[in-house]
Design an enzyme around this catalytic site. Structure first.
Site, short mmCIF file in Angstrom:
data_model
loop_
_atom_site.label_atom_id
_atom_site.label_comp_id
_atom_site.label_asym_id
_atom_site.label_seq_id
_atom_site.Cartn_x
_atom_site.Cartn_y
_atom_site.Cartn_z
N TYR A 138 0.95 -1.35 -0.02
CA TYR A 138 0.06 -0.17 0.09
C TYR A 138 0.95 1.08 -0.03
CZ TYR A 138 -4.07 2.82 1.41
OH TYR A 138 -5.23 3.74 1.51
N CYS A 139 0.72 2.09 -1.03
CA CYS A 139 1.54 3.59 -1.11
C CYS A 139 2.99 3.14 -0.99
CB CYS A 139 1.00 4.19 0.04
SG CYS A 139 1.60 5.96 -0.33
N ILE A 140 3.72 3.74 -0.20
CA ILE A 140 5.16 3.55 0.00
C ILE A 140 5.42 1.88 0.22
CG2 ILE A 140 5.29 4.12 2.38
CD1 ILE A 140 7.94 5.47 1.93
#
Length: 598
Positions: free
Chosen positions: A328-330
């Site tokens: 998720y994301c980074i």
């Protein structure tokens, strides 16, 4: 005496104002002492906002004819507004000259439309702010970085100057002041002082009732056990809810910029619980909230001690070598980096472990980094690194402040009105509790991430980044991939995330969800909220992909589960945490997630 009259008496008590004065004096003294000690270390304008606006003004003034044309346009708009307002005052049925954009919730109070004075103020503000942003956005000759910075901070200015943000021009605040005989303002001042005290002299706006939630009690409550731990992470294995499970486990890599329980807020909106209910053996990495002792931990440490070490632990726990992984994301950026690292290194212990990769709102190409790019240039990074070097980490509240400014109307000014002008307590909201539960960033990791990816955009260059001494190339990734992005994402713009479609070699499915970075992901099927788009064709331009995409009602979660089913293996007996090759260390959600940075 009833509770209401008692409350009114308490606000009229001189002791209330004496207490306010005493607390205010203490805060002012603390601020002055801190300001005096820090002033010599601080750059006056680390974001170089003044330089950007000076350059914009110089170029604007170099074309007086264009500026005059813009001024005439504004004058004509005001003339139309005066005419329609005068006509309305004389009983004519006149429509508005300008209306708020869809989704602008600032002018929901009926008085903004029904009262002629407030309607005029509203339209006057909308005309002026639109004109100012158009003029700034139309200046020629600015480089992209300067142009984006000027446009961003101009929007912050127009947001701040909204008539809703001032007591004398906000009809809801005026009504509350008259009805309560000013008690709302006294209570608002007390709320303001409390927020300054909570922030140790810096304003830390209360967005929710933080006493209404407790991690592991009424949020992050999906049953499970911590089965592995190192300096950077705890690995949580969740209790099965089905008699049989898919043989290949599912591991989730959340972002370490926030805590993992965004995917496990409450049972009804928990992606983790939903995945467990679909028959997945779910493991989640819970990152530690680092302090100065972990200052030297870098991006490669997060990879080696995070997902790669977790994969080995999962094999020990379940006997399964292959795992489906979500980032998720980074966390997705780390997942892609790990896949490229494994493809490039000679360590066979890492080979063949990831059966499929799913990316939630993940940036790999940072060419168009959205609003976050405004905060990342050499001057700002140097100032940030100086602060991190002093502490060994970036304060969680500093990162949270950046994200809040990016949505200032919703995450700053709405609470200024509610808490300080209306004198109300913030509403209990699990998502905003999570948003306020900040985490720190180790200095080495965060500097590397911002410089190599946001500033230099080295991740998409073959060999542009080395991890553990190994140059990596995202173009070598052939793992089946599912990418879900969100259409209104201000952190990871979906058109930028789409770049992965041209980078990876393996089979890919790209899905676009409605809403933003959080709400578009945390969108359970039972809610039947928002929608999503799919397009099986692999085209280069994201706009062309969307033009040919099919819209579907509701959540994308079932679409993902159908896709990952192809890589999940056969059904086996459900696995109980702590009964395999790893012992249970403590109940979920573990201890790392409870380390407070507030």
């Amino acid at each position: 005496m009833n509770d209401e009259s008692a409350n009114q008496t308490s606000y009229a008590d001189p002791q209330v104002f004496a207490d306010i004065a005493q607390r205010s004096q203490r805060l002012v003294n603390d601020f002055m002492a801190r300001h005096a000690s820090e002033m010599h270390e601080k750059s006056v304008d680390p974001a170089n906002i003044g330089g950007a606006f000076l350059e914009m003004t110089t170029r604007l003034m170099s074309d007086p004819a264009k500026l005059m044309q813009a001024q005439m346009s504004l004058w004509q708009d005001y003339l139309s507004l005066w005419q329609t307002t005068a006509g309305r005052m004389m009983g004519q049925d006149t429509g508005p000259v300008v209306e708020p954009e869809a989704g602008d919730r600032r002018f929901r109070d009926p008085a903004w439309n029904e009262n002629q004075v407030f309607d005029y103020m509203k339209q006057s503000y909308l005309l002026t702010s639109r004109w100012l942003e158009d003029v700034v956005g139309d200046v020629e000759g600015l480089d992209d970085k300067t142009s984006r910075k000027v446009e961003f901070y101009t929007h912050q200015l127009t947001d701040a100057l909204s008539p809703t943000n001032f007591a004398l021009t906000n009809p809801e605040v005026l009504r509350a002041t008259v009805d309560s005989k000013g008690e709302n303002l006294v209570k608002g001042l007390q709320n303001l002082l409390e927020d300054f005290e909570r922030g140790d002299g810096k304003l830390r706006i209360s967005m929710t009732d933080e006493d209404a939630f407790e991690v592991g009690v009424n949020i992050a409550v999906t049953p499970g056990k911590v089965v592995y731990r190192n300096d950077l992470m705890e690995l949580i294995q969740y209790e099965p809810s089905t008699d049989e499970v898919k043989s290949k486990p599912l591991m989730i890599i959340p972002p370490w910029i926030n805590k993992f329980y965004i995917l496990d807020l409450r049972p009804e909106n928990s992606f983790i619980k939903w995945a467990v209910d679909q028959g997945h053996t779910v493991f989640v990495i819970s990152w530690v909230n680092p302090d100065a002792e972990l200052a030297a931990k870098g991006f490669e440490d997060y990879m080696l001690e995070g997902p790669l070490e977790a994969l080995q632990a999962i094999e020990t726990a379940t006997g399964e070598r292959e795992v489906n992984v979500i980032g998720y994301c980074i966390g997705g950026t780390l997942l892609a980096s790990a896949l490229a690292y494994v493809a490039a290194c000679d360590d066979e212990s890492h080979q063949g472990r990831i059966a499929s990769a799913t990316y939630f709102t993940t940036m790999l190409d940072f060419t168009e980094a959205g609003d976050l790019g405004v905060f990342i240039d050499e001057e700002q990074l140097a100032d940030l690194e100086r602060k991190m070097d002093q502490r060994g980490y970036l304060e969680g509240k500093d990162m949270a402040g950046t994200f809040n400014v990016m949505r200032s109307s919703d995450l700053i000014w709405s609470f200024v009105i509610n808490n300080y002008m209306l004198g109300k307590e913030p509403f209990p909201f699990d998502l905003l509790y999570w948003n306020s539960d900040n985490t720190r960033m180790p200095a080495a990791m965060h500097s590397f991430y911002l410089r190599k990816m946001y500033l230099e955009n080295k991740l998409i260059e073959p060999g542009g980044i080395e991890l553990a001494g190994v140059p990596i190339d995202l173009g070598t990734i052939d793992t089946p991939s599912y990418m879900v992005s969100t259409r209104d994402d201000h952190i990871a713009p979906w058109k930028s995330t789409y770049a992965a479609m041209e980078i990876f070699k393996g089979p890919m499915r790209f899905v676009l969800s409605a809403s933003g970075h959080i709400a578009g992901i945390v969108n359970p099927p039972v809610k039947q909220k928002y929608c999503y788009w799919t397009n099986a064709k692999k085209v280069k331009a994201p706009e062309k992909w969307l033009d040919g995409a099919e819209s579907h009602d509701g959540s994308w979660w079932p679409d993902w589960d159908k896709w990952i089913g192809k890589y999940s293996g056969k059904l086996v007996a459900a696995r109980i945490p702590g009964k395999g090759g790893l012992k249970a260390l403590e109940p979920a959600p573990g201890s790392y997630v409870k380390k407070d940075a507030r």
